[in-house]
Design a protein around this motif. Sequence first.
Motif, PDB file in Angstrom:
ATOM      1  N   THR A  94      27.544  41.840 -32.903  1.00 19.64           N
ATOM      2  CA  THR A  94      28.126  41.922 -31.561  1.00 19.64           C
ATOM      3  C   THR A  94      27.402  41.008 -30.584  1.00 19.64           C
ATOM      4  O   THR A  94      27.931  40.691 -29.519  1.00 19.64           O
ATOM      5  CB  THR A  94      28.104  43.370 -31.020  1.00 19.64           C
ATOM      6  OG1 THR A  94      26.749  43.794 -30.817  1.00 19.64           O
ATOM      7  CG2 THR A  94      28.833  44.330 -31.945  1.00 19.64           C
ATOM      8  N   LEU A  95      26.206  40.566 -30.934  1.00 21.76           N
ATOM      9  CA  LEU A  95      25.436  39.650 -30.094  1.00 21.76           C
ATOM     10  C   LEU A  95      25.872  38.196 -30.280  1.00 21.76           C
ATOM     11  O   LEU A  95      25.729  37.376 -29.369  1.00 21.76           O
ATOM     12  CB  LEU A  95      23.946  39.807 -30.421  1.00 21.76           C
ATOM     13  CG  LEU A  95      22.932  38.984 -29.660  1.00 21.76           C
ATOM     14  CD1 LEU A  95      23.000  39.270 -28.168  1.00 21.76           C
ATOM     15  CD2 LEU A  95      21.533  39.268 -30.204  1.00 21.76           C
ATOM     16  N   ILE A  96      26.428  37.865 -31.432  1.00 20.43           N
ATOM     17  CA  ILE A  96      26.789  36.476 -31.749  1.00 20.43           C
ATOM     18  C   ILE A  96      27.760  35.872 -30.732  1.00 20.43           C
ATOM     19  O   ILE A  96      27.541  34.747 -30.271  1.00 20.43           O
ATOM     20  CB  ILE A  96      27.320  36.362 -33.198  1.00 20.43           C
ATOM     21  CG1 ILE A  96      26.223  36.770 -34.210  1.00 20.43           C
ATOM     22  CG2 ILE A  96      27.836  34.965 -33.496  1.00 20.43           C
ATOM     23  CD1 ILE A  96      24.927  35.994 -34.132  1.00 20.43           C
ATOM     24  N   PRO A  97      28.835  36.568 -30.318  1.00 21.17           N
ATOM     25  CA  PRO A  97      29.724  35.972 -29.305  1.00 21.17           C
ATOM     26  C   PRO A  97      29.004  35.663 -27.985  1.00 21.17           C
ATOM     27  O   PRO A  97      29.317  34.674 -27.321  1.00 21.17           O
ATOM     28  CB  PRO A  97      30.808  37.034 -29.106  1.00 21.17           C
ATOM     29  CG  PRO A  97      30.795  37.841 -30.344  1.00 21.17           C
ATOM     30  CD  PRO A  97      29.364  37.833 -30.824  1.00 21.17           C
ATOM     31  N   ILE A  98      28.029  36.462 -27.627  1.00 19.00           N
ATOM     32  CA  ILE A  98      27.261  36.213 -26.404  1.00 19.00           C
ATOM     33  C   ILE A  98      26.416  34.960 -26.575  1.00 19.00           C
ATOM     34  O   ILE A  98      26.342  34.119 -25.676  1.00 19.00           O
ATOM     35  CB  ILE A  98      26.393  37.445 -26.064  1.00 19.00           C
ATOM     36  CG1 ILE A  98      27.295  38.640 -25.774  1.00 19.00           C
ATOM     37  CG2 ILE A  98      25.458  37.159 -24.902  1.00 19.00           C
ATOM     38  CD1 ILE A  98      26.604  39.972 -25.818  1.00 19.00           C
ATOM     39  N   LEU A  99      25.798  34.815 -27.739  1.00 21.91           N
ATOM     40  CA  LEU A  99      25.011  33.604 -28.019  1.00 21.91           C
ATOM     41  C   LEU A  99      25.898  32.369 -28.037  1.00 21.91           C
ATOM     42  O   LEU A  99      25.489  31.290 -27.584  1.00 21.91           O
ATOM     43  CB  LEU A  99      24.252  33.756 -29.331  1.00 21.91           C
ATOM     44  CG  LEU A  99      23.183  34.854 -29.369  1.00 21.91           C
ATOM     45  CD1 LEU A  99      22.573  34.954 -30.761  1.00 21.91           C
ATOM     46  CD2 LEU A  99      22.109  34.618 -28.319  1.00 21.91           C
ATOM     47  N   LEU A 100      27.129  32.517 -28.546  1.00 23.09           N
ATOM     48  CA  LEU A 100      28.068  31.391 -28.531  1.00 23.09           C
ATOM     49  C   LEU A 100      28.418  30.985 -27.105  1.00 23.09           C
ATOM     50  O   LEU A 100      28.556  29.787 -26.810  1.00 23.09           O
ATOM     51  CB  LEU A 100      29.339  31.745 -29.315  1.00 23.09           C
ATOM     52  CG  LEU A 100      29.185  31.795 -30.833  1.00 23.09           C
ATOM     53  CD1 LEU A 100      30.421  32.411 -31.477  1.00 23.09           C
ATOM     54  CD2 LEU A 100      28.905  30.412 -31.400  1.00 23.09           C
ATOM     55  N   GLU A 101      28.551  31.953 -26.221  1.00 20.42           N
ATOM     56  CA  GLU A 101      28.812  31.639 -24.811  1.00 20.42           C
ATOM     57  C   GLU A 101      27.625  30.915 -24.182  1.00 20.42           C
ATOM     58  O   GLU A 101      27.801  29.970 -23.406  1.00 20.42           O
ATOM     59  CB  GLU A 101      29.133  32.913 -24.021  1.00 20.42           C
ATOM     60  CG  GLU A 101      30.524  33.445 -24.275  1.00 20.42           C
ATOM     61  CD  GLU A 101      31.618  32.471 -23.861  1.00 20.42           C
ATOM     62  OE1 GLU A 101      31.553  31.889 -22.755  1.00 20.42           O
ATOM     63  OE2 GLU A 101      32.548  32.274 -24.669  1.00 20.42           O
ATOM     64  N   LEU A 102      26.405  31.340 -24.510  1.00 22.05           N
ATOM     65  CA  LEU A 102      25.214  30.633 -24.018  1.00 22.05           C
ATOM     66  C   LEU A 102      25.171  29.204 -24.550  1.00 22.05           C
ATOM     67  O   LEU A 102      24.838  28.263 -23.823  1.00 22.05           O
ATOM     68  CB  LEU A 102      23.941  31.376 -24.439  1.00 22.05           C
ATOM     69  CG  LEU A 102      23.595  32.626 -23.655  1.00 22.05           C
ATOM     70  CD1 LEU A 102      22.430  33.353 -24.308  1.00 22.05           C
ATOM     71  CD2 LEU A 102      23.277  32.292 -22.213  1.00 22.05           C
ATOM     72  N   LYS A 103      25.531  29.040 -25.822  1.00 31.14           N
ATOM     73  CA  LYS A 103      25.582  27.701 -26.431  1.00 31.14           C
ATOM     74  C   LYS A 103      26.586  26.829 -25.689  1.00 31.14           C
ATOM     75  O   LYS A 103      26.302  25.676 -25.337  1.00 31.14           O
ATOM     76  CB  LYS A 103      25.961  27.828 -27.901  1.00 31.14           C
ATOM     77  CG  LYS A 103      26.202  26.511 -28.604  1.00 31.14           C
ATOM     78  CD  LYS A 103      26.702  26.747 -30.034  1.00 31.14           C
ATOM     79  CE  LYS A 103      27.100  25.451 -30.653  1.00 31.14           C
ATOM     80  NZ  LYS A 103      28.483  25.368 -31.026  1.00 31.14           N
ATOM     81  N   LYS A 104      27.764  27.385 -25.435  1.00 30.69           N
ATOM     82  CA  LYS A 104      28.808  26.643 -24.729  1.00 30.69           C
ATOM     83  C   LYS A 104      28.335  26.252 -23.324  1.00 30.69           C
ATOM     84  O   LYS A 104      28.516  25.114 -22.894  1.00 30.69           O
ATOM     85  CB  LYS A 104      30.071  27.502 -24.651  1.00 30.69           C
ATOM     86  CG  LYS A 104      31.225  26.847 -23.961  1.00 30.69           C
ATOM     87  CD  LYS A 104      32.436  27.781 -23.942  1.00 30.69           C
ATOM     88  CE  LYS A 104      33.556  27.201 -23.101  1.00 30.69           C
ATOM     89  NZ  LYS A 104      34.667  28.141 -22.952  1.00 30.69           N
ATOM     90  N   TRP A 105      27.707  27.178 -22.628  1.00 30.12           N
ATOM     91  CA  TRP A 105      27.205  26.890 -21.286  1.00 30.12           C
ATOM     92  C   TRP A 105      26.172  25.760 -21.342  1.00 30.12           C
ATOM     93  O   TRP A 105      26.191  24.841 -20.531  1.00 30.12           O
ATOM     94  CB  TRP A 105      26.578  28.139 -20.672  1.00 30.12           C
ATOM     95  CG  TRP A 105      26.117  27.904 -19.274  1.00 30.12           C
ATOM     96  CD1 TRP A 105      26.844  28.044 -18.142  1.00 30.12           C
ATOM     97  CD2 TRP A 105      24.805  27.453 -18.868  1.00 30.12           C
ATOM     98  NE1 TRP A 105      26.078  27.710 -17.047  1.00 30.12           N
ATOM     99  CE2 TRP A 105      24.820  27.350 -17.468  1.00 30.12           C
ATOM    100  CE3 TRP A 105      23.651  27.128 -19.554  1.00 30.12           C
ATOM    101  CZ2 TRP A 105      23.711  26.933 -16.750  1.00 30.12           C
ATOM    102  CZ3 TRP A 105      22.532  26.717 -18.824  1.00 30.12           C
ATOM    103  CH2 TRP A 105      22.576  26.623 -17.433  1.00 30.12           C
ATOM    104  N   GLY A 106      25.287  25.811 -22.341  1.00 27.49           N
ATOM    105  CA  GLY A 106      24.265  24.775 -22.492  1.00 27.49           C
ATOM    106  C   GLY A 106      24.878  23.406 -22.746  1.00 27.49           C
ATOM    107  O   GLY A 106      24.452  22.402 -22.181  1.00 27.49           O
ATOM    108  N   GLU A 107      25.912  23.368 -23.603  1.00 28.40           N
ATOM    109  CA  GLU A 107      26.570  22.096 -23.894  1.00 28.40           C
ATOM    110  C   GLU A 107      27.281  21.534 -22.671  1.00 28.40           C
ATOM    111  O   GLU A 107      27.309  20.316 -22.466  1.00 28.40           O
ATOM    112  CB  GLU A 107      27.560  22.289 -25.044  1.00 28.40           C
ATOM    113  CG  GLU A 107      26.891  22.551 -26.381  1.00 28.40           C
ATOM    114  CD  GLU A 107      27.828  23.005 -27.475  1.00 28.40           C
ATOM    115  OE1 GLU A 107      27.378  23.076 -28.633  1.00 28.40           O
ATOM    116  OE2 GLU A 107      29.007  23.315 -27.196  1.00 28.40           O
TER     117      GLU A 107
END
Length: 111
Positions: A94-107
Motif C-alpha cells: 500500500t506504500l508503493i503508490p505513494i512512493l510512485l507519486e514521490l518519484k513522479k513529483w521528483g521527476e
Amino acid sequence: MKKESLCNNIAGEKCGLKKVLDIVGGKWKILILCLIDNREVVRYGELNREIFGITNTMLANSLKDLENDGLVIRTQYPEMPVRVEYSLTTKAKTLIPILLELKKWGEENLF
C-alpha cells in the motif's frame, strides 16, 4: 474550510508523517523496497549486488528494521546452503503508490 496539517504535533510521537519517515527514511530503505517491489521475491545476494554502495551491515540492519516494522517478509528455507528470500507485506504494497507519486513529483520538479 480549514487546511489539513501534515502534522498537528510536529515531530511528536502522534505525528503520522514522522512515523513514516522513521520507518522508511534514510538512504537505503526505499531503494530496498523498490527492488523487492520490482522483483516480488529477492534473495539477499541480489539486494547486495543491485543496490550500489550499500554495505553488508547496512543491508542486514535495514532488512531487519523493515521486517520488524511489518514491511518485509523474510522467508528462510531449511536447505544447505541456507536460502533466504524477501518479499513485501500487504502493508508495504500500500506504500508503493505513494512512493510512485514521490518519484513522479521528483521527476517533474527536480530535473
